[in-house]
Design a protein around this motif. Structure first.
Motif, PDB file in Angstrom:
ATOM      1  N   UNK A 178      31.663 -11.861  12.517  1.00  0.00           N
ATOM      2  CA  UNK A 178      30.662 -11.255  13.417  1.00  0.00           C
ATOM      3  C   UNK A 178      30.104  -9.935  12.895  1.00  0.00           C
ATOM      4  N   UNK A 179      30.906  -9.183  12.153  1.00  0.00           N
ATOM      5  CA  UNK A 179      30.371  -7.941  11.566  1.00  0.00           C
ATOM      6  C   UNK A 179      29.302  -8.303  10.522  1.00  0.00           C
ATOM      7  N   UNK A 180      29.572  -9.357   9.752  1.00  0.00           N
ATOM      8  CA  UNK A 180      28.581  -9.828   8.776  1.00  0.00           C
ATOM      9  C   UNK A 180      27.305 -10.288   9.473  1.00  0.00           C
ATOM     10  N   UNK A 181      27.463 -10.956  10.601  1.00  0.00           N
ATOM     11  CA  UNK A 181      26.280 -11.406  11.353  1.00  0.00           C
ATOM     12  C   UNK A 181      25.460 -10.214  11.840  1.00  0.00           C
ATOM     13  N   UNK A 182      26.149  -9.206  12.357  1.00  0.00           N
ATOM     14  CA  UNK A 182      25.421  -7.997  12.812  1.00  0.00           C
ATOM     15  C   UNK A 182      24.643  -7.369  11.648  1.00  0.00           C
ATOM     16  N   UNK A 183      25.272  -7.333  10.479  1.00  0.00           N
ATOM     17  CA  UNK A 183      24.600  -6.745   9.321  1.00  0.00           C
ATOM     18  C   UNK A 183      23.382  -7.590   8.926  1.00  0.00           C
ATOM     19  N   UNK A 184      23.534  -8.915   8.978  1.00  0.00           N
ATOM     20  CA  UNK A 184      22.410  -9.800   8.625  1.00  0.00           C
ATOM     21  C   UNK A 184      21.228  -9.580   9.563  1.00  0.00           C
ATOM     22  N   UNK A 185      21.530  -9.263  10.815  1.00  0.00           N
ATOM     23  CA  UNK A 185      20.456  -8.984  11.787  1.00  0.00           C
ATOM     24  C   UNK A 185      19.839  -7.610  11.563  1.00  0.00           C
ATOM     25  N   UNK A 186      20.671  -6.673  11.146  1.00  0.00           N
ATOM     26  CA  UNK A 186      20.219  -5.273  11.108  1.00  0.00           C
ATOM     27  C   UNK A 186      19.494  -4.903   9.823  1.00  0.00           C
ATOM     28  N   UNK A 187      19.834  -5.563   8.707  1.00  0.00           N
ATOM     29  CA  UNK A 187      19.264  -5.119   7.423  1.00  0.00           C
ATOM     30  C   UNK A 187      17.822  -5.603   7.287  1.00  0.00           C
ATOM     31  N   UNK A 188      16.870  -4.708   7.191  1.00  0.00           N
ATOM     32  CA  UNK A 188      15.455  -5.117   7.141  1.00  0.00           C
ATOM     33  C   UNK A 188      15.084  -5.881   5.871  1.00  0.00           C
ATOM     34  N   UNK A 189      15.988  -5.890   4.875  1.00  0.00           N
ATOM     35  CA  UNK A 189      15.692  -6.629   3.644  1.00  0.00           C
ATOM     36  C   UNK A 189      16.059  -8.104   3.763  1.00  0.00           C
ATOM     37  N   UNK A 190      16.564  -8.497   4.951  1.00  0.00           N
ATOM     38  CA  UNK A 190      16.963  -9.886   5.183  1.00  0.00           C
ATOM     39  C   UNK A 190      16.202 -10.469   6.366  1.00  0.00           C
ATOM     40  N   UNK A 191      15.852 -11.752   6.246  1.00  0.00           N
ATOM     41  CA  UNK A 191      15.283 -12.490   7.381  1.00  0.00           C
ATOM     42  C   UNK A 191      16.255 -13.610   7.704  1.00  0.00           C
ATOM     43  N   UNK A 212      26.505   4.541  21.159  1.00  0.00           N
ATOM     44  CA  UNK A 212      25.691   4.928  19.994  1.00  0.00           C
ATOM     45  C   UNK A 212      24.421   4.104  19.848  1.00  0.00           C
ATOM     46  N   UNK A 213      24.467   2.828  20.247  1.00  0.00           N
ATOM     47  CA  UNK A 213      23.278   1.977  20.103  1.00  0.00           C
ATOM     48  C   UNK A 213      23.501   0.723  20.944  1.00  0.00           C
ATOM     49  N   UNK A 214      22.486  -0.153  20.961  1.00  0.00           N
ATOM     50  CA  UNK A 214      22.575  -1.383  21.757  1.00  0.00           C
ATOM     51  C   UNK A 214      23.761  -2.253  21.334  1.00  0.00           C
ATOM     52  N   UNK A 215      23.989  -2.369  20.019  1.00  0.00           N
ATOM     53  CA  UNK A 215      25.022  -3.282  19.527  1.00  0.00           C
ATOM     54  C   UNK A 215      26.410  -2.632  19.536  1.00  0.00           C
ATOM     55  N   UNK A 216      26.484  -1.329  19.733  1.00  0.00           N
ATOM     56  CA  UNK A 216      27.755  -0.605  19.574  1.00  0.00           C
ATOM     57  C   UNK A 216      28.893  -1.159  20.443  1.00  0.00           C
ATOM     58  N   UNK A 217      28.648  -1.510  21.714  1.00  0.00           N
ATOM     59  CA  UNK A 217      29.780  -2.042  22.502  1.00  0.00           C
ATOM     60  C   UNK A 217      30.325  -3.353  21.923  1.00  0.00           C
ATOM     61  N   UNK A 218      29.427  -4.228  21.451  1.00  0.00           N
ATOM     62  CA  UNK A 218      29.886  -5.494  20.847  1.00  0.00           C
ATOM     63  C   UNK A 218      30.643  -5.217  19.552  1.00  0.00           C
ATOM     64  N   UNK A 228      28.153   0.163   8.338  1.00  0.00           N
ATOM     65  CA  UNK A 228      28.263   0.675   9.721  1.00  0.00           C
ATOM     66  C   UNK A 228      26.960   1.309  10.175  1.00  0.00           C
ATOM     67  N   UNK A 229      26.419   2.145   9.300  1.00  0.00           N
ATOM     68  CA  UNK A 229      25.177   2.848   9.648  1.00  0.00           C
ATOM     69  C   UNK A 229      24.049   1.845   9.900  1.00  0.00           C
ATOM     70  N   UNK A 230      23.967   0.820   9.063  1.00  0.00           N
ATOM     71  CA  UNK A 230      22.907  -0.186   9.223  1.00  0.00           C
ATOM     72  C   UNK A 230      23.081  -0.954  10.527  1.00  0.00           C
ATOM     73  N   UNK A 231      24.315  -1.392  10.795  1.00  0.00           N
ATOM     74  CA  UNK A 231      24.554  -2.159  12.036  1.00  0.00           C
ATOM     75  C   UNK A 231      24.150  -1.338  13.257  1.00  0.00           C
ATOM     76  N   UNK A 232      24.462  -0.079  13.233  1.00  0.00           N
ATOM     77  CA  UNK A 232      24.197   0.765  14.424  1.00  0.00           C
ATOM     78  C   UNK A 232      22.721   1.133  14.581  1.00  0.00           C
ATOM     79  N   UNK A 233      21.855   0.596  13.710  1.00  0.00           N
ATOM     80  CA  UNK A 233      20.412   0.730  13.964  1.00  0.00           C
ATOM     81  C   UNK A 233      19.943  -0.287  15.007  1.00  0.00           C
ATOM     82  N   UNK A 234      20.785  -1.287  15.289  1.00  0.00           N
ATOM     83  CA  UNK A 234      20.427  -2.259  16.347  1.00  0.00           C
ATOM     84  C   UNK A 234      20.727  -1.623  17.697  1.00  0.00           C
TER      85      UNK A 234
END
Ligand code: RIB
Ligand code: CA
Length: 325
Positions: free
Chosen positions: A25-38, A230-236, A319-325
């Motif tokens: 799930x951490x990998x999934x959050x990163x895949x959603x958060x990184x703007x270099x990935x669709x 910290x952000x929308x995704x932080x509680x998850x 961590x920083x990238x994920x918390x942009x969500x």
């Protein structure tokens, strides 16, 4: 910025399920958060938990990120030969077979009707030469897609996978499920063998770099310090990481090794790590060595093997990238 890289995340996500690694799930959050990935979709496979339960977990993460538009498809429940490793069959009868600490949506709302193998085939053929599969569980869906539609191998852009151990790192670069095998490969060696021989551009993120020696560890202190506001995704993120504290491999380090998120980070930017081209095979027959990934002599390289990474830097960036969500 250049066009984002199209990826499918093929995963075995235990979301809030005690006794599972929570790096998927951490990998999934990163895949959603990184703007270099669709992220074109999520396909689930057996591993940390059964794939239907994994799909419900993935959907919970997507909902928490406000990205329920991303399709989730349920995949293979067993190895290619129709069996499950005994250790998983037993685990699925217990805590790893049912939702745990995080509320999950019903399967009917979580997943599309299409099987993950068909989703992989359709998506790769719809975007020829463009799709990278980031495979962070057993490689059964991917192998099945290649068997079902031989064009898949030729039409994939690449595969970045977390799996294997080559003994390049003396303490950790061995096995984690047997003394020589890493679990994503060991769970279905025949599937991995098909992928390794496919001719597809392969990048291997193995136990040789996903370990405490490189510092690729989310520390217990960091986990406990995640600010839920910290952000929308932080509680998850905080909830997912909390279950990680109970994971079976937690004793490996003072924290959680980010095995699968490194595969996503490399898909987004290969410059986060260094690589060596190697010829690697998978042991499918050995009684003592099943699932071992073996460096081969005198053969052309088939894999870009990740051989170095600045773990603490990558962990911070993730961590920083994920918390942009
Ligand atoms: O060996 C590490 C792999 O198995 C990762 O994909 C992780 O999710 C674990 O279950
Ligand atoms: Ca995984």
């Amino acid at each position: 910025m250049s066009t984002p890289r199209k990826i499918i995340l093929d995963t075995d996500p235990g979301v809030g399920i005690r006794g599972t690694d929570a790096d998927d799930p951490i990998a999934l959050m990163l895949a959603l958060a990184d703007p270099r990935l669709e992220l074109l979709g999520v396909t689930t496979v057996f591993g940390n938990c059964p794939p239907a339960l994994g799909a419900r977990g993935a959907a919970a993460v997507l909902a928490a990120a406000g990205r329920s538009d991303v399709p989730v498809a349920v995949g293979m429940r067993t190895r290619l030969d129709g069996t499950l490793p005994g250790v998983l069959a037993e685990a699925y009868q217990g805590a790893r077979g049912e939702p745990g600490t995080i509320e999950l949506p019903d399967l009917a709302t979580a997943a599309v009707r299409e099987h993950a193998v068909d989703f992989l085939v359709d998506t790769v053929l719809t975007h020829p030469g463009e799709v990278t599969v980031v495979a962070i569980g057993p490689q059964t869906n991917l192998a099945m897609a290649m068997l079902k539609e031989p064009e898949v191998a030729a039409k994939l852009r690449s595969v970045v996978f977390m799996g294997g151990a080559l003994g390049l790192e003396s303490r950790y670069g061995r096995g984690n499920v047997t003394s020589v095998a890493e679990c994503n490969i060991w769970y279905d060696p025949r599937a991995a063998d098909i992928v390794f021989r496919s001719g597809v551009d392969l990048t291997m993120i193995s136990l040789d770099v996903t370990n405490p020696a490189t510092g690729l560890v989310l520390s217990e202190e960091t986990i406990r310090g995640i600010d839920r506001g910290a952000s929308r995704i932080a509680p998850m993120l905080a909830d997912v990481c909390a279950t990680y504290l109970d994971a079976p491999m937690f004793e490996w380090a003072d924290g959680c090794v980010l095995y699968d998120p490194l595969a996503v980070a490399v898909a987004a930017d290969p410059d986060v790590a260094s690589f060596a081209d190697m010829a690697v095979g998978v042991e499918t027959a050995g009684e003592l060595t099943a699932g071992q990934t073996v460096p081969l002599r005198g053969q052309d390289p088939n894999v870009h093997v990740c051989v170095g990474v600045d773990g603490p830097q990558v962990v911070d960036d993730i961590l920083r990238t994920i918390l942009t969500i």
